[in-house]
Structures are given as C-alpha cells and as structure tokens.
Design an enzyme around this catalytic site. Structure first.
Site, PDB file in Angstrom:
ATOM      1  N   GLY A 183       0.834  -1.204   0.000  1.00 52.51           N
ATOM      2  CA  GLY A 183       0.000   0.000   0.000  1.00 52.51           C
ATOM      3  C   GLY A 183       0.863   1.245   0.000  1.00 52.51           C
ATOM      4  O   GLY A 183       1.025   1.899   1.040  1.00 52.51           O
ATOM      5  N   TYR A 184       1.444   1.574  -1.157  1.00 48.91           N
ATOM      6  CA  TYR A 184       2.299   2.761  -1.270  1.00 48.91           C
ATOM      7  C   TYR A 184       1.576   3.875  -2.034  1.00 48.91           C
ATOM      8  O   TYR A 184       1.439   5.004  -1.563  1.00 48.91           O
ATOM      9  CB  TYR A 184       3.587   2.474  -2.042  1.00 48.91           C
ATOM     10  CG  TYR A 184       4.454   1.316  -1.590  1.00 48.91           C
ATOM     11  CD1 TYR A 184       4.475   0.863  -0.272  1.00 48.91           C
ATOM     12  CD2 TYR A 184       5.299   0.675  -2.512  1.00 48.91           C
ATOM     13  CE1 TYR A 184       5.297  -0.184   0.109  1.00 48.91           C
ATOM     14  CE2 TYR A 184       6.126  -0.363  -2.133  1.00 48.91           C
ATOM     15  CZ  TYR A 184       6.119  -0.799  -0.824  1.00 48.91           C
ATOM     16  OH  TYR A 184       6.937  -1.831  -0.460  1.00 48.91           O
ATOM     17  N   THR A 185       1.161   3.535  -3.266  1.00 45.32           N
ATOM     18  CA  THR A 185       0.674   4.559  -4.202  1.00 45.32           C
ATOM     19  C   THR A 185      -0.656   5.142  -3.736  1.00 45.32           C
ATOM     20  O   THR A 185      -1.497   4.425  -3.198  1.00 45.32           O
ATOM     21  CB  THR A 185       0.488   3.932  -5.605  1.00 45.32           C
ATOM     22  OG1 THR A 185       1.709   3.307  -5.971  1.00 45.32           O
ATOM     23  CG2 THR A 185       0.106   4.972  -6.637  1.00 45.32           C
ATOM     24  N   THR A 204      -2.441  -3.910  -5.495  1.00 45.10           N
ATOM     25  CA  THR A 204      -2.656  -5.166  -6.211  1.00 45.10           C
ATOM     26  C   THR A 204      -2.720  -6.338  -5.230  1.00 45.10           C
ATOM     27  O   THR A 204      -1.874  -6.458  -4.349  1.00 45.10           O
ATOM     28  CB  THR A 204      -1.515  -5.374  -7.235  1.00 45.10           C
ATOM     29  OG1 THR A 204      -1.457  -4.216  -8.052  1.00 45.10           O
ATOM     30  CG2 THR A 204      -1.763  -6.606  -8.105  1.00 45.10           C
ATOM     31  N   GLU A 227      12.241  -4.187  -5.400  1.00 44.64           N
ATOM     32  CA  GLU A 227      11.252  -3.987  -6.462  1.00 44.64           C
ATOM     33  C   GLU A 227      11.850  -3.205  -7.630  1.00 44.64           C
ATOM     34  O   GLU A 227      11.531  -3.451  -8.782  1.00 44.64           O
ATOM     35  CB  GLU A 227      10.043  -3.239  -5.876  1.00 44.64           C
ATOM     36  CG  GLU A 227       8.746  -3.665  -6.525  1.00 44.64           C
ATOM     37  CD  GLU A 227       7.567  -2.818  -6.066  1.00 44.64           C
ATOM     38  OE1 GLU A 227       7.706  -2.021  -5.113  1.00 44.64           O
ATOM     39  OE2 GLU A 227       6.509  -2.941  -6.692  1.00 44.64           O
TER      40      GLU A 227
END
Ligand SMILES: Cc1cc2nc3c(=O)[nH]c(=O)nc-3n(C[C@H](O)[C@H](O)[C@H](O)COP(=O)(O)OP(=O)(O)OC[C@H]3O[C@@H](n4cnc5c(N)ncnc54)[C@H](O)[C@@H]3O)c2cc1C
Length: 389
Positions: free
Chosen positions: A126-128, A160, A242
């Site tokens: 949960g970054y963006t 995602t 990543e």
C-alpha cells in the site's frame, strides 16, 4: 538456463522431478482459466497446496537456515515460470515478510510468519495514492496515535492483490509538518479491520488491482513496523528489491534483472511469431524484419540490474506493435503478441515508471545529479524579457 546440459546431483535431480510432478498435478488448466478470468495473478488453492507441501517456507528461507539451496531455488523458479504459475501475491508477500521479521515485534512475527509459510496469510503493498505514486514520500494517508492504537484515514491506489490478502504493508504520514522522508510510519494493517473498503480496478491487459479506502481504521500499535516517523527505513529495502537495484550473483543462478518473469512472456510471443512467419514466408523479408525484434529482445534479456528492467519494459513497448503487424489479424488470437501489446505499457509503470528509472540511472549510477526541470537558458531570457519571472 538449460538444465538438460547440467549434470545434476542425485538430490537435485530428485528435487527437479518432484517439483515437475507437483506442478503438473496442481497447475491445472482450471487454474490457468480462473487466473485469466479474474486477472488476479494469484490462485488460492494452488498457493495453499504450495504451503502444505513446504515449498513456500523452503523458498523463503535461506539455505543456511534449512531452505532451498541456490541451485534448487533456481530450478523451482524456472519450473514455476515454465508452467505460468501466477506470481504477484507471493512476490509481495515474501518481500513484506522480510520486513516484518526485520522490523516487527516478536509477537507480530509469530502471528504472521507461520501462516505466510502455510499460505493462509498473504500481504500486499500500500504505497501509491490517488494523487501520485512516483514520489511515495509525499504520502497523505494519515495515521494519528490514539492511546495504544492508531487511527488511519486516507486512500491507496493500485493495491494489487488486496482482495486476496490478509494484511497490507501500509505507508502512512504521521507528521505532516516534518520533512517528507521523516514524516512516514509503516504499518502491517489487517485487511479485515472495520473501515477498510476494497474496490476492484481492471487494467487494459485484464489485470485486477484495487483502490482501497481507509476510514477511521483502528490499528493496534503492535502492527507498527520500525520506529514512528522512520517508515522510510522500513520501506527502503523492499523498494530497492522492487526497483531491481540489487546486484545479481555471478554464478548465473539468478535473473539478470527484475521482471524476467514478464520478459518470458515476450520471449514466448517472439518464438510464436518466428514459427508463424517462417511458415508463411520461408525466404521473405518478414523473417528479416522479425530479426530486428529478436535482436532487441536478446539485448534486453542480457542487460543487468536496473538497466535491464528499463530495457525489458522499453523493448516490450517497441516490439509488440511490430509483432502484431507481422502476424496480422491472427495476432488477436492466441499468439501472445496482442496480449503483450496491452501489457507493455503497464510494465513501464508499475513499481516505478520508465521515466523515473531513467532519472535514477542518470542521478545515482551515472552521477549526473538531480534533473533540472527549469526552462532552458534561452527560454529563460525570453521569459524575463516578457516580464515573467
Ligand atoms: C498494474 C499496476 C499494478 C500496481 N501495483 C501496485 C501495488 O501493488 N502497490 C502500490 O503501492 N502501487 C502499485 N502500482 C502503482 C505504481 O507503482 C505507480 O503507478 C507508479 O509508481 C507511478 O505512479 P503514478 O501512477 O501515481 O504516476 P505519477 O507519479 O503521478 O506520474 C505521472 C507521470 O509523471 C512522470 N513522473 C513522475 N515523477 C517523475 C520524475 N521525478 N521524473 C520524470 N517523470 C516523472 C511519470 O513517469 C508518469 O509518466 C501499480 C500500478 C499498476 C499500473
């Protein structure tokens, strides 16, 4: 790597045979069809079967701690790829689990890790946020301390796998007045917490991702990873992995760059095009034209580290229209070229855009310093003549 040319030890050959037979039993056409229909890039039944057979724990654990040896890990990775095992959610889970072990309390580790290995716990990133993802540190999702717990409010875009996961690795802002890299705190938030709403999004290639809303979500302090306002330290390692900013080993038992899994789809589409083109035009110019795509692809596949990541995504974008053009209308059927064409743009976005990676290469690898977005000198003098400052 072609293992048929290597003499495997008895133990490694037995590992390979067992892995092949396990995958032949569990990676069925139903799994493939379900994955295509849902766009999940994850299959729960298959994942639990991996867990029950011990593959998740053995893959995650270092050889020195009883996990797969480096060669076995390579065999396992390539065998999974060969049969197109869905990969996204195990990838994020394995990465986050390392951060939990490094930064979580012993209580949290024992809550999470055994279930990661059994396959019952999966974790997503949960970054963006809806306002932007390239600069993660500008995060607006707020976490405010309330006694022994935290209240979280905000929204995260492109989480995602959230609908197949039990926890989200959530970066939050805990001090809006601080400098951006000193304002962040990381949490491992249980996704069944009241106040979380997951909305599905389908991308142009059919992939499913999510928009996740957090409204007064209460999270116990035991779910905090690392220190308050030091979330950037927790985030840095998974982000480097990543981004592909991690050196490949010299023994060839590791991908040359990240996104080799996705690059395999490009290789399959090119192989398919080669068969079709050779049959339709055995000595004609189309074979020669296809050669350009093959050469571009081979160069991308051999390019290491972060450069390889850029080369693969850019090559996929560049050659997929040509493959479709060469194949004509049948490319819309099962050639892989049409899918590649829809998938290629996303390859240059998720986990960081091509533009951002090129800037990173320029700034950090080539040492060219920060990009200068101010107007070129000539434009500046025109602007000042026109009274614009
Ligand atoms: C299929 C898919 C799955 C994803 N999965 C996840 C996930 O699981 N978890 C998660 O947190 N995120 C996920 N993402 C989000 C992804 O990481 C972001 O989309 C990406 O980081 C870019 O952020 P953005 O889309 O907000 O674009 P923005 O950051 O808004 O950028 C917009 C445009 O500006 C350009 N730009 C921005 N900054 C710079 C710069 N410094 N220099 C040059 N150009 C710049 C970009 O290249 C882009 O063209 C996913 C995205 C996709 C498409």
């Amino acid at each position: 790597m072609d293992f048929s040319r290597l003499a495997l030890s008895g133990e490694d050959q037995a590992f390979l045979d067992k892995a092949r037979s396990f995958l032949a039993t569990h990676m069925t056409d139903e799994v493939r069809q379900r994955d295509r229909e849902t766009g999940d890039n994850f299959d729960e039944g298959l994942h639990l079967a991996f867990g029950a057979a011990g593959y998740l724990e053995a893959e995650w654990t270092a050889a020195s701690d009883g996990g797969m040896t480096r060669l076995q890990r390579r065999i396992w990775t390539l065998e999974k790829r060969r049969v197109h095992v869905p990969w996204v959610t195990w990838g994020t889970t394995a990465m986050v689990a390392r951060a939990v072990v490094k930064f979580g309390s012993p209580e949290l580790v024992s809550e999470v890790l055994p279930k990661v290995f059994s396959g019952h716990v999966r974790m997503c990133l949960g970054y963006t946020e809806p306002d932007g993802g390239s600069d993660i540190a500008t995060c607006k999702t707020r976490a405010v301390r309330d006694g022994d717990s935290w209240l979280i409010n905000g929204a995260k875009m492109f989480t995602t796998g959230a609908h197949n996961c039990q926890y989200v690795f959530l970066i939050t802002n805990t001090d809006p007045k601080a400098r951006k890299h000193k304002s962040l705190t990381m949490f491992l938030v249980p996704l069944d917490s009241p106040g979380i709403e997951i909305q599905g999004i389908r991308t142009v290639d059919g992939e499913r991702t999510n928009l996740v809303y957090y409204s007064d979500v209460r999270v116990d302090d035991k779910y905090r990873l690392g220190e308050v306002n030091d979330g950037w330290t927790v985030l840095r390692e998974p982000l480097n992995v990543e981004h592909g900013a991690v050196q490949a080993g010299r023994d060839g038992l590791q991908d040359t760059s990240v996104m080799m899994q996705q690059a395999g789809l490009m290789a399959e589409a090119v192989d398919h095009a080669a068969v079709c083109v050779a049959q339709a035009d055995p000595d004609g110019s189309t074979v020669y034209r296809l050669g350009r795509s093959v050469a571009r692809m081979e160069a991308a596949l051999s390019t290491p580290n972060i450069f390889g990541r850029v080369a693969i995504a850019q090559t996929m974008r560049d050659i997929s229209p040509d493959l479709m053009d060469l194949l004509g209308a049948p490319s819309a059927l099962s050639s892989g070229a049409e899918y590649l064409y829809r998938f290629a743009p996303l390859m240059g976005i998720y986990g960081g855009t091509l533009e951002v990676f090129r800037n990173m290469i320029a700034e950090y690898t080539l040492g060219l310093g920060k990009p200068d977005y101010s107007a070129p000198l000539a434009d500046r003098s025109t602007a000042s003549r026109n009274g614009v400052t």
